[in-house]
Write a protein that holds these residues in place. Structure first.
Motif, PDB file in Angstrom:
ATOM      1  N   ASN A 121      -6.461   1.347  12.275  1.00  0.00           N
ATOM      2  CA  ASN A 121      -6.759   0.498  11.120  1.00  0.00           C
ATOM      3  C   ASN A 121      -7.300   1.356   9.988  1.00  0.00           C
ATOM      4  N   ASP A 122      -6.945   0.989   8.758  1.00  0.00           N
ATOM      5  CA  ASP A 122      -7.354   1.779   7.600  1.00  0.00           C
ATOM      6  C   ASP A 122      -8.872   1.840   7.444  1.00  0.00           C
ATOM      7  N   ASP A 123      -9.554   0.776   7.823  1.00  0.00           N
ATOM      8  CA  ASP A 123     -11.011   0.735   7.651  1.00  0.00           C
ATOM      9  C   ASP A 123     -11.764   1.277   8.865  1.00  0.00           C
ATOM     10  N   TYR A 124     -11.052   1.954   9.765  1.00  0.00           N
ATOM     11  CA  TYR A 124     -11.643   2.549  10.971  1.00  0.00           C
ATOM     12  C   TYR A 124     -12.219   1.503  11.927  1.00  0.00           C
ATOM     13  N   ARG A 125     -11.822   0.261  11.753  1.00  0.00           N
ATOM     14  CA  ARG A 125     -12.275  -0.789  12.667  1.00  0.00           C
ATOM     15  C   ARG A 125     -11.702  -0.525  14.054  1.00  0.00           C
ATOM     16  N   ARG A 157     -10.577   3.700  18.135  1.00  0.00           N
ATOM     17  CA  ARG A 157     -10.242   3.636  16.700  1.00  0.00           C
ATOM     18  C   ARG A 157      -8.868   4.233  16.394  1.00  0.00           C
ATOM     19  N   ARG A 215      -7.028  11.798  10.834  1.00  0.00           N
ATOM     20  CA  ARG A 215      -7.689  11.039  11.899  1.00  0.00           C
ATOM     21  C   ARG A 215      -7.880  11.921  13.130  1.00  0.00           C
ATOM     22  N   SER A 271       0.845  -1.201   0.000  1.00  0.00           N
ATOM     23  CA  SER A 271       0.000   0.000   0.000  1.00  0.00           C
ATOM     24  C   SER A 271       0.870   1.237   0.000  1.00  0.00           C
ATOM     25  N   ARG A 325      -0.066   7.288   5.323  1.00  0.00           N
ATOM     26  CA  ARG A 325      -0.880   7.587   6.502  1.00  0.00           C
ATOM     27  C   ARG A 325      -0.286   8.697   7.355  1.00  0.00           C
ATOM     28  N   SER A 330      -3.624  10.840   5.447  1.00  0.00           N
ATOM     29  CA  SER A 330      -4.715  10.390   6.310  1.00  0.00           C
ATOM     30  C   SER A 330      -5.022  11.441   7.371  1.00  0.00           C
TER      31      SER A 330
END
Length: 672
Positions: free
Chosen positions: A567-571, A548, A357, A347, A351, A355
């Motif tokens: 986590n990239d998927d906001y999990r 998160r 956040r 990838s 980030r 990214s």
């Protein structure tokens, strides 16, 4: 009218001349009509723009760390190119180059006959000038219209440039496969040599690329490349440039390209970010090739990568976290390390820069700084930790308990949530947002009632920039990754000035208070895992709702670093907090980074750094680095940079000494 009446042979000659002039005029008009579209391509006076730039990146010491964009180099003059390369190119592409006027009629006729005999295209009819015209002005589409334009543009080139200039342009602009434009870049890429140093076999292989660079590129099909090179050697003999005996050695020992599978491990996330900055700076210039000196430190980059990878490897599965990002700067804002993710090969999403956040409690320093600036509060100011509501929103503390009357120092150290919310009511939320932006947060975010708890969108890079304000003495310290840009010929395009005046954002008193409080977070609060023995580590943890995002942002007297995990998927993670793995990564890095260097003090922090023993002989610097693995050993060029760093450190110490004197703070002379 009788004078116009002619007969016999005179009439025959007149008729022929008349028809000739008529058809000549028609032909001239037709030729003009065909030529106009071609010459429109030259109206701007510019050649085709390259699809990208060619950038060579160097680390802070001047060692190459990677490249971006195309590879192009036009710095070698024609008379410096190997004679064998020139002869091989002319023998294969255009033997009558110095004789024709741009279009080789005999060569074209010969190619037509050869192709008809073979019932396929076995020989090209375009002259070298025609090929250059296509590269400079036209696209690669195969149409009759393009061939007409190509012919006229060849005539234009021949009238505006000398033969040697045309040949030089051809050698510089031709695509050579593998993202390389020009023989100079191709020689370095395929053989790891300067073009001036290639031998006959390598010259033949390069000359063979002009016809079909993708097909004959040696890193794609070495057998095909060598077969094509053998044809070029035969052309040299047929053209009379060399004898069979002179090319025999090249046939027996064909060229071998270098293995590029083991290229240096580049700081790829950083280079992607720096490449975008370069394109902004050089936009509008005609040059396409540049050498960029960056701020990246290969040793610190290795430490940052090792710290993040080891923590994720050891504890990532336990905490349900898969990604981490980190940015390290010095106190002038120079980015020394950047980790944008755990695997660039899988990838390329950065980030650390792209990214945005939520920072959670790591946003609280902006809240407390605003309160100190606007309300005159101090760390000893007492405030009530009790249930607080703004409308129907009632934030709670971690653990859902309240402590009653507490000092701001205690509230900050324990990361109590109700206190910064109460402060935001007193100062207003917009001033807090303005403070964050002034300190270095570039992302726009809504100013909501939950802003005091870090409900905003920020990048890791911005958090590092903003936190750098504290150890830098309250001045704005935007992060930067480029110190100098020059063309391939050495012409300076851009030069950063780290000593340029910077905007003051915080007063000395606020800086002193915040630094002391963030030091307390590491020694007695939520960031204890970030403590580094013998180093005045200071910082703040951050954890968002549902776990998160987890952060640790902090600084020493030498470096600033911001760490994010998630986590990239906001999990949601498995209860990951900023004081756990992010603080551990930060601590590991800082422990590496402060080995065998002079640990500088932090303004407002009562701490005596671990002793530093200066070598009696400057050459003994290498001995102090003996504990570092070979991959982390600096190059010889580091000495000049280290001298500059020491000078800046001395200036910083003197500034801190002056600030402490102004504040009436007693300081040990050896600590200054």
């Amino acid at each position: 009218m009788s004078v116009f009446h002619i007969s016999g042979m005179r009439r025959f000659v007149a008729e022929v001349l008349s028809d000739g002039l008529t058809f000549g005029a028609i032909g001239a008009v037709l030729m003009l009509a065909l030529a106009l579209p071609a010459f429109d391509a030259t109206a701007s006076g510019e050649f085709n723009k390259a699809e990208d730039y060619s950038v060579i990146f160097q680390d802070r010491y001047g060692n190459e760390v990677g490249r971006r964009g195309i590879r192009s180099d036009d710095s070698v003059e024609l008379n410096k190119l190997p004679d064998n390369l020139i002869k091989a190119t002319l023998a294969t592409e255009d033997r009558r180059f110095y004789e024709h006027f741009g279009i080789d009629l005999f060569g074209t006729l010969r190619a037509v006959v050869s192709n008809m005999q073979a019932n396929s295209v076995v020989e090209g009819g375009s002259s070298l000038t025609q090929q250059l015209a296509k590269n400079l002005f036209l696209s690669s589409e195969r149409t009759f219209e393009r061939k007409i334009k190509e012919a006229f543009l060849s005539l234009w080139l021949e009238t505006h440039y000398t033969k040697d200039e045309i040949l030089k342009l051809y050698f510089d602009r031709a695509y050579m496969g593998g993202g390389n434009f020009g023989v100079t870049a191709a020689a370095e890429y395929y053989f790891g040599k300067k073009v001036q140093d290639i031998n006959l076999a390598e010259s033949a292989m390069l000359a063979g690329l002009f016809k079909a660079p993708t097909k004959y590129a040696p890193h794609v099909d070495l057998a095909a490349a060598r077969g094509r090179a053998n044809v070029v050697l035969s052309n040299l003999v047929e053209a009379g440039y060399l004898t069979e005996g002179q090319v025999t050695a090249a046939r027996r020992a064909p060229a071998t390209p270098i293995d590029r599978s083991g290229d240096i491990n580049s700081p790829n996330y950083f280079l992607d970010w720096a490449f975008e900055r370069v394109k902004e700076i050089v936009a509008g210039r005609e040059d396409i090739g540049f050498v960029v000196r960056t701020t990246i430190d290969p040793n610190l980059q290795s430490y940052a990568e090792e710290a993040t990878a080891s923590v994720i490897r050891e504890s990532g599965e336990q905490y349900g976290v898969t990604q981490a990002a980190m940015v390290v700067t010095d106190l002038d804002g120079a980015v020394r390390a950047m980790v944008g993710g755990m695997d660039y090969g899988k990838s390329q999403y950065n980030r650390a820069t792209a990214s945005a956040r939520q920072p959670g409690s790591s946003f609280k320093p902006f809240v407390y700084s605003t309160a100190f600036e606007m309300l005159g509060n101090t760390p000893n100011t007492v405030i009530s930790d009790r249930p607080t509501c703004i409308g129907n929103w009632c934030p709670q503390n971690y653990g859902r308990s309240y402590s009653g009357q507490v000092t701001l120092l205690n509230a900050f150290t324990r990361s109590i949530n109700t206190v910064p919310v109460t402060l935001s009511v007193a100062t207003g939320r917009q001033p807090i947002a303005d403070m964050a932006h002034r300190m270095g947060i570039t992302n726009d975010f809504p100013v909501t009632r939950s802003l005091a708890l870090g409900v905003a969108s920020v990048s890791v890079l911005d958090m590092a920039s903003a936190y750098a304000v504290f150890p830098a003495g309250g001045v704005k310290t935007p992060a930067f990754g480029i110190s100098r840009i020059s063309t391939l010929r050495g012409e300076k395009v851009y030069q950063a000035n780290p000593d340029a005046p910077r905007e003051r954002v915080l007063t000395d008193e606020t800086v002193r208070n915040m630094n002391m409080m963030m030091r307390n977070v590491v020694t007695s609060g939520t960031g204890r895992r970030a403590d580094v023995e013998g180093v005045p580590a200071s910082g703040k943890t951050g954890t968002t709702s549902s776990y998160r995002d987890a952060w640790f942002c902090g600084f020493t007297g030498n470096y600033v670093a911001a760490v994010w995990m998630g986590n990239d998927d906001y999990r949601p993670t498995h209860r990951l907090t900023g004081g756990s793995l992010p603080a551990t990564i930060w601590q590991k890095f800082m422990e590496y980074a402060h080995t065998n260097i002079e640990v500088l003090p932090v303004y407002g922090v009562d701490f005596e750094p671990k002793p530093y023993v200066r070598p009696e002989n400057p050459d003994d610097d290498a001995l102090l680095l003996a504990e570092r693995p070979p991959s982390m050993q600096p190059q010889a060029a580091t000495k000049l940079v280290d001298v500059a760093d020491k000078l800046r450190a001395a200036i910083r110490r003197s500034r801190l000494a002056g600030a402490r004197a102004d504040a009436g703070t007693a300081t040990r002379s050896e600590g200054i």
